[in-house]
Design a protein around this motif. Structure first.
Motif, mmCIF file in Angstrom:
data_model
loop_
_atom_site.group_PDB
_atom_site.id
_atom_site.type_symbol
_atom_site.label_atom_id
_atom_site.label_comp_id
_atom_site.label_asym_id
_atom_site.label_seq_id
_atom_site.Cartn_x
_atom_site.Cartn_y
_atom_site.Cartn_z
ATOM 1 N N SER A 275 24.645 17.762 -8.863
ATOM 2 C CA SER A 275 24.600 18.098 -7.443
ATOM 3 C C SER A 275 23.203 17.875 -6.878
ATOM 4 C CB SER A 275 25.037 19.549 -7.242
ATOM 5 O OG SER A 275 24.907 19.928 -5.902
ATOM 6 N N GLU A 276 22.211 18.321 -7.610
ATOM 7 C CA GLU A 276 20.816 18.163 -7.189
ATOM 8 C C GLU A 276 20.440 16.678 -7.128
ATOM 9 O OE1 GLU A 276 17.096 20.061 -6.137
ATOM 10 O OE2 GLU A 276 19.186 20.669 -6.167
ATOM 11 N N GLU B 188 28.713 24.176 -16.025
ATOM 12 C CA GLU B 188 28.023 24.594 -14.798
ATOM 13 C C GLU B 188 26.614 24.016 -14.691
ATOM 14 O OE1 GLU B 188 28.552 25.857 -11.260
ATOM 15 O OE2 GLU B 188 30.119 26.112 -12.752
ATOM 16 N N GLU B 189 25.917 23.922 -15.802
ATOM 17 C CA GLU B 189 24.560 23.381 -15.809
ATOM 18 C C GLU B 189 24.546 21.897 -15.426
ATOM 19 O OE1 GLU B 189 21.279 23.250 -19.163
ATOM 20 O OE2 GLU B 189 22.206 25.240 -19.000
ATOM 21 N N ALA C 88 25.399 21.482 -11.720
ATOM 22 C CA ALA C 88 24.253 21.786 -10.859
ATOM 23 C C ALA C 88 23.242 20.643 -10.872
ATOM 24 C CB ALA C 88 23.595 23.094 -11.296
#
Length: 197
Positions: free
Chosen positions: A91-92, A84-85, A88
């Motif tokens: 995605s950023e 998940e990290e 994210a």
């Protein structure tokens, strides 16, 4: 197809292309432009800073070829699904870089189309394409993007896995794309060699 780039003064390069090669290169570059999609040009009078900080997509493309052209920044292919990290962070990163990357890839493909359109054909329909140093960089980018796209469509993997692909019978519908993939690779390699000091 045996064309190869040769060095020209000032960091440029030149290649003799026949009529068929010109048509194939142009068609592939136009298809690449269609795949990448149109640019988001700012409206006339729009704030240039707003365009600079415009956010792009945060999710990877679903098309495998586009996903290869715009890969995840923090994915480990060996690990499978990123945690998940990492997802994210990717995605950023994508939100703030993909629009610029798409613009650059679009400019590279457009430079190929424009330079091919500017050729003056000889009596046999072929021509010598002469590129300035800046144009060589656009061509390198576009040739790389074309090879990545075709390679993804053909599911090109490790060299050992590709032997069957390279020995396809002429009746196989993938054969023309394999030939184009190999030819683009040769063009790219000779262009890189011409730019080496």
């Amino acid at each position: 197809m045996s064309s190869h780039f040769e060095p020209r003064g000032g960091g440029g390069a030149a290649v003799a292309l026949d009529e068929v090669e010109i048509a194939i290169l142009r068609s592939l570059a136009v298809q690449l432009l269609e795949l990448i999609g149109p640019g988001d040009e700012p409206a006339e009078g729009a704030d240039p800073l707003a365009a600079l900080f415009a956010e792009g997509p945060s999710e990877p493309p679903s098309d495998p070829a586009l996903a290869r052209l715009f890969p995840e920044a923090y994915a480990d292919p060996e690990a499978g699904t990123p945690d998940e990290e990492l997802r994210a962070a990717s995605s950023e990163f994508r939100r703030f870089t993909e629009n610029d990357l798409r613009t650059r890839k679009r400019e590279d493909a457009l430079a190929v189309v424009r330079s091919l359109d500017a050729l003056t054909p000889a009596g046999d329909g072929g021509a010598v394409l002469e590129l300035a140093a800046d144009d060589c960089l656009h061509w390198l980018g576009a040739l790389n993007d074309l090879r990545l796209t075709i390679g993804t469509r053909l599911d090109v993997g490790d060299e050992d896995e590709n032997e069957d692909l390279y020995r396809l019978p002429d009746s196989d519908p993938r054969k023309p794309m394999v030939m184009a993939y190999l030819w683009l690779g040769a063009l790219q390699e000779t262009l890189v060699e011409t730019l080496m000091p």
